[in-house]
Design an enzyme around this catalytic site. Structure first.
Site, PDB file in Angstrom:
ATOM      1  N   ASN A  22      -2.927   6.008  -1.490  1.00 27.98           N
ATOM      2  CA  ASN A  22      -2.913   6.109  -0.029  1.00 27.98           C
ATOM      3  C   ASN A  22      -2.333   7.418   0.491  1.00 27.98           C
ATOM      4  OD1 ASN A  22      -4.283   3.813   0.931  1.00 27.98           O
ATOM      5  ND2 ASN A  22      -2.615   2.579   0.090  1.00 27.98           N
ATOM      6  N   SER A  75       0.826  -1.215   0.000  1.00 30.22           N
ATOM      7  CA  SER A  75       0.000   0.000   0.000  1.00 30.22           C
ATOM      8  C   SER A  75       0.855   1.259   0.000  1.00 30.22           C
ATOM      9  CB  SER A  75      -0.865   0.037   1.256  1.00 30.22           C
ATOM     10  OG  SER A  75      -1.754  -1.045   1.293  1.00 30.22           O
ATOM     11  N   HIS A  95      -0.687  -2.629  -7.425  1.00 27.11           N
ATOM     12  CA  HIS A  95      -1.496  -2.320  -6.235  1.00 27.11           C
ATOM     13  C   HIS A  95      -2.989  -2.430  -6.550  1.00 27.11           C
ATOM     14  CE1 HIS A  95      -2.560   0.835  -2.928  1.00 27.11           C
ATOM     15  NE2 HIS A  95      -2.747  -0.390  -2.505  1.00 27.11           N
ATOM     16  N   GLU A 118      -3.180   0.228  -9.395  1.00 30.59           N
ATOM     17  CA  GLU A 118      -2.173   1.296  -9.452  1.00 30.59           C
ATOM     18  C   GLU A 118      -0.835   0.613  -9.771  1.00 30.59           C
ATOM     19  OE1 GLU A 118      -1.667   3.195  -5.576  1.00 30.59           O
ATOM     20  OE2 GLU A 118      -1.564   5.170  -6.510  1.00 30.59           O
TER      21      GLU A 118
HETATM   22  N1  CAA Z   1     -16.942 -10.787  -3.911  1.00 29.59           N
HETATM   23  C1  CAA Z   1     -18.172 -10.916  -4.460  1.00 29.59           C
HETATM   24  N2  CAA Z   1     -19.226 -10.170  -4.080  1.00 29.59           N
HETATM   25  C2  CAA Z   1     -19.007  -9.247  -3.113  1.00 29.59           C
HETATM   26  C3  CAA Z   1     -17.750  -9.065  -2.500  1.00 29.59           C
HETATM   27  C4  CAA Z   1     -16.686  -9.887  -2.938  1.00 29.59           C
HETATM   28  N3  CAA Z   1     -15.457  -9.788  -2.421  1.00 29.59           N
HETATM   29  N4  CAA Z   1     -17.861  -8.086  -1.568  1.00 29.59           N
HETATM   30  C5  CAA Z   1     -19.135  -7.660  -1.594  1.00 29.59           C
HETATM   31  N5  CAA Z   1     -19.826  -8.360  -2.524  1.00 29.59           N
HETATM   32  C6  CAA Z   1     -21.230  -8.237  -2.897  1.00 29.59           C
HETATM   33  C7  CAA Z   1     -22.138  -8.144  -1.682  1.00 29.59           C
HETATM   34  O1  CAA Z   1     -22.381  -9.426  -1.140  1.00 29.59           O
HETATM   35  C8  CAA Z   1     -23.387  -7.513  -2.258  1.00 29.59           C
HETATM   36  O2  CAA Z   1     -24.162  -8.492  -2.890  1.00 29.59           O
HETATM   37  P1  CAA Z   1     -25.784  -8.415  -2.838  1.00 29.59           P
HETATM   38  O3  CAA Z   1     -26.133  -7.161  -3.566  1.00 29.59           O
HETATM   39  O4  CAA Z   1     -26.202  -9.646  -3.558  1.00 29.59           O
HETATM   40  O5  CAA Z   1     -26.150  -8.401  -1.385  1.00 29.59           O
HETATM   41  C9  CAA Z   1     -22.822  -6.591  -3.357  1.00 29.59           C
HETATM   42  O6  CAA Z   1     -21.448  -7.019  -3.582  1.00 29.59           O
HETATM   43  C10 CAA Z   1     -22.805  -5.156  -2.963  1.00 29.59           C
HETATM   44  O7  CAA Z   1     -22.277  -5.033  -1.668  1.00 29.59           O
HETATM   45  P2  CAA Z   1     -22.930  -4.099  -0.583  1.00 29.59           P
HETATM   46  O8  CAA Z   1     -24.360  -4.382  -0.403  1.00 29.59           O
HETATM   47  O9  CAA Z   1     -22.058  -4.167   0.629  1.00 29.59           O
HETATM   48  O10 CAA Z   1     -22.960  -2.711  -1.289  1.00 29.59           O
HETATM   49  P3  CAA Z   1     -22.020  -1.622  -1.789  1.00 29.59           P
HETATM   50  O11 CAA Z   1     -22.792  -0.987  -2.852  1.00 29.59           O
HETATM   51  O12 CAA Z   1     -21.583  -0.824  -0.596  1.00 29.59           O
HETATM   52  O13 CAA Z   1     -20.716  -2.217  -2.496  1.00 29.59           O
HETATM   53  C11 CAA Z   1     -18.352  -1.942  -2.158  1.00 29.59           C
HETATM   54  C12 CAA Z   1     -19.625  -2.719  -1.809  1.00 29.59           C
HETATM   55  C13 CAA Z   1     -18.047  -2.054  -3.645  1.00 29.59           C
HETATM   56  C14 CAA Z   1     -17.262  -2.607  -1.358  1.00 29.59           C
HETATM   57  C15 CAA Z   1     -18.553  -0.433  -1.796  1.00 29.59           C
HETATM   58  O14 CAA Z   1     -18.998  -0.328  -0.476  1.00 29.59           O
HETATM   59  C16 CAA Z   1     -17.290   0.363  -1.950  1.00 29.59           C
HETATM   60  O15 CAA Z   1     -16.899   0.740  -3.037  1.00 29.59           O
HETATM   61  N6  CAA Z   1     -16.595   0.672  -0.813  1.00 29.59           N
HETATM   62  C17 CAA Z   1     -15.360   1.404  -0.819  1.00 29.59           C
HETATM   63  C18 CAA Z   1     -14.232   0.475  -1.151  1.00 29.59           C
HETATM   64  C19 CAA Z   1     -12.914   1.173  -1.221  1.00 29.59           C
HETATM   65  O16 CAA Z   1     -12.785   2.365  -1.033  1.00 29.59           O
HETATM   66  N7  CAA Z   1     -11.872   0.393  -1.498  1.00 29.59           N
HETATM   67  C20 CAA Z   1     -10.535   0.879  -1.534  1.00 29.59           C
HETATM   68  C21 CAA Z   1      -9.912   0.671  -0.180  1.00 29.59           C
HETATM   69  S1  CAA Z   1      -8.282   1.328  -0.114  1.00 29.59           S
HETATM   70  C22 CAA Z   1      -7.354   0.150  -0.851  1.00 29.59           C
HETATM   71  O17 CAA Z   1      -7.805  -0.864  -1.272  1.00 29.59           O
HETATM   72  C23 CAA Z   1      -5.911   0.472  -0.998  1.00 29.59           C
HETATM   73  C24 CAA Z   1      -5.026   0.263   0.173  1.00 29.59           C
HETATM   74  O18 CAA Z   1      -3.827   0.081  -0.064  1.00 29.59           O
HETATM   75  C25 CAA Z   1      -5.493   0.304   1.576  1.00 29.59           C
HETATM   76  P1  NAD Z   2      -4.165  -9.754   5.652  1.00 33.82           P
HETATM   77  O1  NAD Z   2      -3.725  -9.604   7.060  1.00 33.82           O
HETATM   78  O2  NAD Z   2      -5.611  -9.971   5.343  1.00 33.82           O
HETATM   79  O3  NAD Z   2      -3.374 -10.960   4.955  1.00 33.82           O
HETATM   80  C1  NAD Z   2      -1.986 -11.130   4.973  1.00 33.82           C
HETATM   81  C2  NAD Z   2      -1.699 -12.603   4.737  1.00 33.82           C
HETATM   82  O4  NAD Z   2      -0.293 -12.760   4.508  1.00 33.82           O
HETATM   83  C3  NAD Z   2      -2.071 -13.491   5.929  1.00 33.82           C
HETATM   84  O5  NAD Z   2      -2.831 -14.595   5.480  1.00 33.82           O
HETATM   85  C4  NAD Z   2      -0.703 -13.952   6.466  1.00 33.82           C
HETATM   86  O6  NAD Z   2      -0.721 -15.247   7.017  1.00 33.82           O
HETATM   87  C5  NAD Z   2       0.134 -13.910   5.213  1.00 33.82           C
HETATM   88  N1  NAD Z   2       1.583 -13.789   5.453  1.00 33.82           N
HETATM   89  C6  NAD Z   2       2.210 -13.022   6.378  1.00 33.82           C
HETATM   90  N2  NAD Z   2       3.555 -13.187   6.254  1.00 33.82           N
HETATM   91  C7  NAD Z   2       3.764 -14.080   5.261  1.00 33.82           C
HETATM   92  C8  NAD Z   2       4.910 -14.645   4.666  1.00 33.82           C
HETATM   93  N3  NAD Z   2       6.150 -14.331   5.069  1.00 33.82           N
HETATM   94  N4  NAD Z   2       4.750 -15.528   3.638  1.00 33.82           N
HETATM   95  C9  NAD Z   2       3.514 -15.846   3.190  1.00 33.82           C
HETATM   96  N5  NAD Z   2       2.374 -15.336   3.728  1.00 33.82           N
HETATM   97  C10 NAD Z   2       2.500 -14.459   4.745  1.00 33.82           C
HETATM   98  O7  NAD Z   2      -3.614  -8.461   4.887  1.00 33.82           O
HETATM   99  P2  NAD Z   2      -4.175  -7.762   3.566  1.00 33.82           P
HETATM  100  O8  NAD Z   2      -5.188  -6.758   3.958  1.00 33.82           O
HETATM  101  O9  NAD Z   2      -4.498  -8.813   2.588  1.00 33.82           O
HETATM  102  O10 NAD Z   2      -2.893  -6.941   3.102  1.00 33.82           O
HETATM  103  C11 NAD Z   2      -1.826  -7.553   2.418  1.00 33.82           C
HETATM  104  C12 NAD Z   2      -1.010  -6.510   1.695  1.00 33.82           C
HETATM  105  O11 NAD Z   2      -1.850  -5.818   0.752  1.00 33.82           O
HETATM  106  C13 NAD Z   2      -0.392  -5.434   2.575  1.00 33.82           C
HETATM  107  O12 NAD Z   2       0.847  -5.055   2.021  1.00 33.82           O
HETATM  108  C14 NAD Z   2      -1.394  -4.299   2.472  1.00 33.82           C
HETATM  109  O13 NAD Z   2      -0.833  -3.040   2.731  1.00 33.82           O
HETATM  110  C15 NAD Z   2      -1.803  -4.421   1.021  1.00 33.82           C
HETATM  111  N6  NAD Z   2      -3.117  -3.864   0.689  1.00 33.82           N
HETATM  112  C16 NAD Z   2      -4.135  -3.960   1.590  1.00 33.82           C
HETATM  113  C17 NAD Z   2      -5.371  -3.443   1.245  1.00 33.82           C
HETATM  114  C18 NAD Z   2      -6.521  -3.536   2.196  1.00 33.82           C
HETATM  115  O14 NAD Z   2      -7.524  -2.850   1.988  1.00 33.82           O
HETATM  116  N7  NAD Z   2      -6.457  -4.338   3.238  1.00 33.82           N
HETATM  117  C19 NAD Z   2      -5.576  -2.858  -0.010  1.00 33.82           C
HETATM  118  C20 NAD Z   2      -4.510  -2.802  -0.930  1.00 33.82           C
HETATM  119  C21 NAD Z   2      -3.275  -3.299  -0.551  1.00 33.82           C
END
Ligand code: CAA
Ligand code: NAD
Length: 278
Positions: free
Chosen positions: A186, A115, A136, A148
């Site tokens: 992020n 991330s 990403h 990304e």
């Molecule tokens: N696989 C299959 N279906 C899934 C699913 C998955 N993994 N997750 C959810 N669904 C389904 C649900 O079961 C639901 O199905 P039904 O309509 O049949 O009940 C449907 O998708 C819609 O889900 P929700 O009712 O929860 O409704 P929603 O409209 O809120 O959609 C969402 C869900 C797309 C996740 C939406 O809430 C959303 O876009 N949230 C924001 C997500 C976001 O910002 N992601 C980025 C996070 S940051 C990141 O990823 C980067 C990082 O490094 C941290």
């Molecule tokens: P998570 O905690 O759900 O899963 C991590 C997994 O990696 C676990 O199953 C753990 O057992 C496994 N693991 C740890 N060390 C390991 C190793 N040495 N070898 C093999 N497996 C190992 O975490 P996550 O949310 O899936 O995040 C994973 C990565 O993706 C992180 O770098 C995170 O920043 C990035 N990421 C997370 C998100 C998010 O929304 N959570 C979105 C984009 C990117």
């Protein structure tokens, strides 16, 4: 093409699932069989849901038939692309890439789903910086459109092109950026989530009100605290620390409440408790 994924957590499982949906042969590795079993169960549930909605080209059984679940890293030896999705910790990821660089065939490309951690540092650890890149995906991978693509200092044009085309073959939209802390996604998202946590700490409003204000007022699909719980508070803290350290400005300082919740084991949805109870 043979596609490897390391980590069967929420991101690794999602990446592996979408790769298999796209017709690739996929190997998923994690450190324990129980983590692989848990990851597989999540994939099965997601495939069933997508199948029910007519959103899969093949049946779930055919897609699962393309997937192997292993605890041994040597399973990646003949992979064309390996995407790492383990814990957001630079030392742990670098150690893994040091090993992978020795295991995966020399022409194989290595990618990190990190991330925020510098791609260039992980590329150096792998010993093949020209065939290393950031790929990403966004959570939840089966539903989110973006990948990304982050080029490290030495990433070759060929590697960037290969990963961009692979993301497209997975039905995603790849967008390129350079290697700066938190990349684009992020660097912009996480300070907003951190600020929402700071609002809870300062008593500006109750969590439900903060989330409601951002959902209804800004048309965000999830409020920031729901999203932080969804991402994982440990991951949010790790990202804020990379931003704070890497960019050096106190505006990126992790909220003390975020730190305290992680210390207390409140990691959000994955631990059953964060700003909400699951
Ligand atoms: N696989 C299959 N279906 C899934 C699913 C998955 N993994 N997750 C959810 N669904 C389904 C649900 O079961 C639901 O199905 P039904 O309509 O049949 O009940 C449907 O998708 C819609 O889900 P929700 O009712 O929860 O409704 P929603 O409209 O809120 O959609 C969402 C869900 C797309 C996740 C939406 O809430 C959303 O876009 N949230 C924001 C997500 C976001 O910002 N992601 C980025 C996070 S940051 C990141 O990823 C980067 C990082 O490094 C941290
Ligand atoms: P998570 O905690 O759900 O899963 C991590 C997994 O990696 C676990 O199953 C753990 O057992 C496994 N693991 C740890 N060390 C390991 C190793 N040495 N070898 C093999 N497996 C190992 O975490 P996550 O949310 O899936 O995040 C994973 C990565 O993706 C992180 O770098 C995170 O920043 C990035 N990421 C997370 C998100 C998010 O929304 N959570 C979105 C984009 C990117």
């Amino acid at each position: 093409m043979k596609f490897g994924v390391i980590g069967a957590g929420q991101m690794g499982g999602g990446i592996a699932q979408v790769a298999a949906q796209s017709g690739f042969d996929v190997v998923v590795q994690d450190v324990k069989q129980e983590f692989l079993d848990r990851g597989r169960a999540v994939i099965e549930k997601s495939l069933a849901k997508l199948h029910e909605k007519g959103r899969l080209t093949d049946t779930p059984d055919v897609i699962l038939g393309r997937m192997e679940f292993k605890t041994d890293l040597n399973a990646f030896a003949d992979c064309d692309l390996v995407v790492e999705a383990i814990v957001e910790n630079e030392g742990v990821k670098a150690d893994l890439f040091r090993q992978l660089g020795q295991i995966v065939k020399p022409e194989g490309v290595l990618a990190s789903n990190t991330s925020s951690i510098p791609i260039t540092a992980l590329a150096s650890a792998s010993g093949r910086p020209e065939r290393f890149i950031g790929m990403h995906f966004m959570n939840p991978v089966p539903l989110m459109q973006l990948v990304e693509v982050i080029r490290g200092y030495s990433t070759s044009d060929e590697t960037a092109q290969f990963v961009t085309q692979t993301a497209e073959r997975m039905g995603k939209t790849p967008l390129a950026c350079n290697d700066f802390p938190g990349f684009v996604s992020n660097r912009i998202l996480m300070p907003m989530l951190n600020e929402a946590i700071q609002c809870v700490m300062e008593g500006v409003a109750e969590p439900e009100a903060i989330d409601g204000i951002m959902k209804l007022g800004m048309n965000h699909p999830m409020g920031p605290l729901t999203l932080a719980d969804f991402i994982g508070l440990d991951t949010c803290l790790a990202i804020m620390e990379v931003l704070h350290r890497g960019l050096g400005d106190d505006k990126y300082r992790p909220s003390p409440l975020l730190r305290k919740m992680v210390q207390a084991g409140l990691l959000g949805r994955k631990s059953g408790q964060g700003f909400y109870t699951y």
